[in-house]
Motif scaffolding. Structure first.
Motif, mmCIF file in Angstrom:
data_model
loop_
_atom_site.group_PDB
_atom_site.id
_atom_site.type_symbol
_atom_site.label_atom_id
_atom_site.label_comp_id
_atom_site.label_asym_id
_atom_site.label_seq_id
_atom_site.Cartn_x
_atom_site.Cartn_y
_atom_site.Cartn_z
ATOM 1 N N MET A 64 2.720 1.540 -4.854
ATOM 2 C CA MET A 64 1.612 1.829 -5.751
ATOM 3 C C MET A 64 2.107 2.469 -7.044
ATOM 4 O O MET A 64 1.618 2.159 -8.143
ATOM 5 C CB MET A 64 0.603 2.743 -5.057
ATOM 6 C CG MET A 64 -0.075 2.104 -3.846
ATOM 7 S SD MET A 64 -1.075 0.646 -4.256
ATOM 8 C CE MET A 64 -2.459 1.427 -5.081
ATOM 9 N N ARG B 30 0.795 -1.225 0.000
ATOM 10 C CA ARG B 30 0.000 0.000 0.000
ATOM 11 C C ARG B 30 0.831 1.280 0.000
ATOM 12 O O ARG B 30 0.274 2.367 -0.093
ATOM 13 C CB ARG B 30 -0.919 0.026 1.229
ATOM 14 C CG ARG B 30 -1.946 -1.095 1.267
ATOM 15 C CD ARG B 30 -2.816 -0.981 2.524
ATOM 16 N NE ARG B 30 -3.766 -2.080 2.615
ATOM 17 C CZ ARG B 30 -4.960 -2.085 2.051
ATOM 18 N NH1 ARG B 30 -5.345 -1.039 1.338
ATOM 19 N NH2 ARG B 30 -5.765 -3.122 2.178
ATOM 20 N N PRO C 274 -4.348 -4.298 -3.025
ATOM 21 C CA PRO C 274 -3.281 -3.914 -2.096
ATOM 22 C C PRO C 274 -3.377 -4.662 -0.779
ATOM 23 O O PRO C 274 -4.468 -5.019 -0.311
ATOM 24 C CB PRO C 274 -3.503 -2.413 -1.909
ATOM 25 C CG PRO C 274 -4.934 -2.185 -2.236
ATOM 26 C CD PRO C 274 -5.301 -3.213 -3.252
#
Length: 323
Positions: free
Chosen positions: A23, A18, A46
């Motif tokens: 990301m 996360r 995630p």
């Protein structure tokens, strides 16, 4: 390369951490796949790893291999996701049964950098932040006067600790991560990889998938960079042959001479007082053989004894995800 055929509608479930950097890296991989296969759709899944949930403990205190990756591998094995995007330096050299390193996209600059000060400008007794045993050992090898402060967390908060309440003079980070986050201007000094070799796989992304998913593996091969793959294959084979996890003080430096790959590797004692260095070059097609040869040289020079001392010091209760 022949473009593999994909179904008109294909959904790929993508596992990732996360953090902002994870990301960003995952979206880069999705973009690279989508550019070649616009018909594929994606769903992000995630997950916070054990090391994400515990931001206080140092990496060696988890006493396990794969603190950032083991739970994602479990997702793959349970078929909850189709692929996982890793920072390759975090992925153990021995994968779970049934999983493969399906692709390595183009590697970014793998060098470590200082943020907050140059190496030469660090004052006597400077406070330097890092959560890496390798970086700690290597900076103390170059600057025995430096006081290393253990820090962890996302890139932004680590940068914020420079001249913050901790009074850090500098932090050591990977340049690739800074660049991917648009923070490259925070780099104060590139650390020469001949003297300060980077982590195995640093700057590279690794896409892990199930071995049985042949159609997906064919798709992922379309975004593989052969030179980056050769580099990380050599580095990871060297690390595996040494029996060292990615947390131990082993650094690497790859460079190309035409179509020949050179690998220099270094093992450093935890206090920085002892180090051994070995190097060799081979044709690109012999990357794994190159890694094995460099590992053997390191062992002969005493690298194995240094690593054994590291295990005794920090890893006597080390557990693999399978245990």
């Amino acid at each position: 390369m022949r473009r593999p055929k994909a179904e008109k509608i294909m959904l790929l479930r993508v596992g990732t951490r996360r953090s902002p950097l994870a990301m960003t890296q995952t979206n880069f991989v999705i973009g690279a796949i989508r550019e070649k296969f616009p018909e594929i759709e994606f769903e992000l899944r995630p997950l916070a790893s054990v090391a994400d949930r515990d931001r206080v403990s140092e990496f060696h205190q988890f006493k396990m291999i794969g603190v950032f990756t083991s739970e994602h591998e479990e997702q793959l094995l349970r078929s909850e996701v189709d692929l996982v995007v890793h920072s390759l330096k975090d992925l153990p050299t021995l994968l779970r049964d049934g999983l493969v390193l399906a692709a390595v996209p183009r590697r970014e600059d793998p060098r470590d950098v200082l943020c907050g000060s140059t190496l030469d400008a660090l004052p006597q007794g400077a406070k330097v932040g890092t959560g890496s045993l390798r970086r700690r050992a290597q900076i103390q090898s170059l600057r025995p006067d430096v006081s290393v402060v253990p820090i962890r967390g996302n890139v932004g908060p680590r940068l914020a600790r420079i001249e913050g309440e901790d009074g850090l003079d500098a932090v050591i980070l990977a340049h690739a991560g800074l660049e991917r986050l648009g923070l490259g201007e925070r780099t104060s000094d590139f650390l020469d990889p001949r003297r300060f070799p980077y982590a195995v796989g640093q700057g590279a992304l690794g896409i892990e998938a199930r071995a049985e998913d042949t159609k997906l593996r064919e798709i992922l091969r379309a975004i593989e960079c052969p030179t980056s793959r050769a580099e990380v294959d050599a580095e990871r084979e060297m690390l595996h042959a040494l029996g060292a996890g990615c947390s131990l003080p082993v650094g690497a430096f790859c460079e190309w001479q035409g179509d020949r790959l050179s690998l220099q590797a270094q093992v450093t004692s935890l206090d920085g007082t002892d180090r051994v260095v070995a190097a060799q070059e081979e044709p690109a097609g012999r990357a794994k053989e190159l890694g094995l040869a460099v590992a053997e040289k390191l062992k002969q020079l005493g690298g194995a004894k240094i690593l054994e001392a590291s295990y005794r010091g920090f890893f006597s209760e080390l557990k693999t995800p399978q245990s």
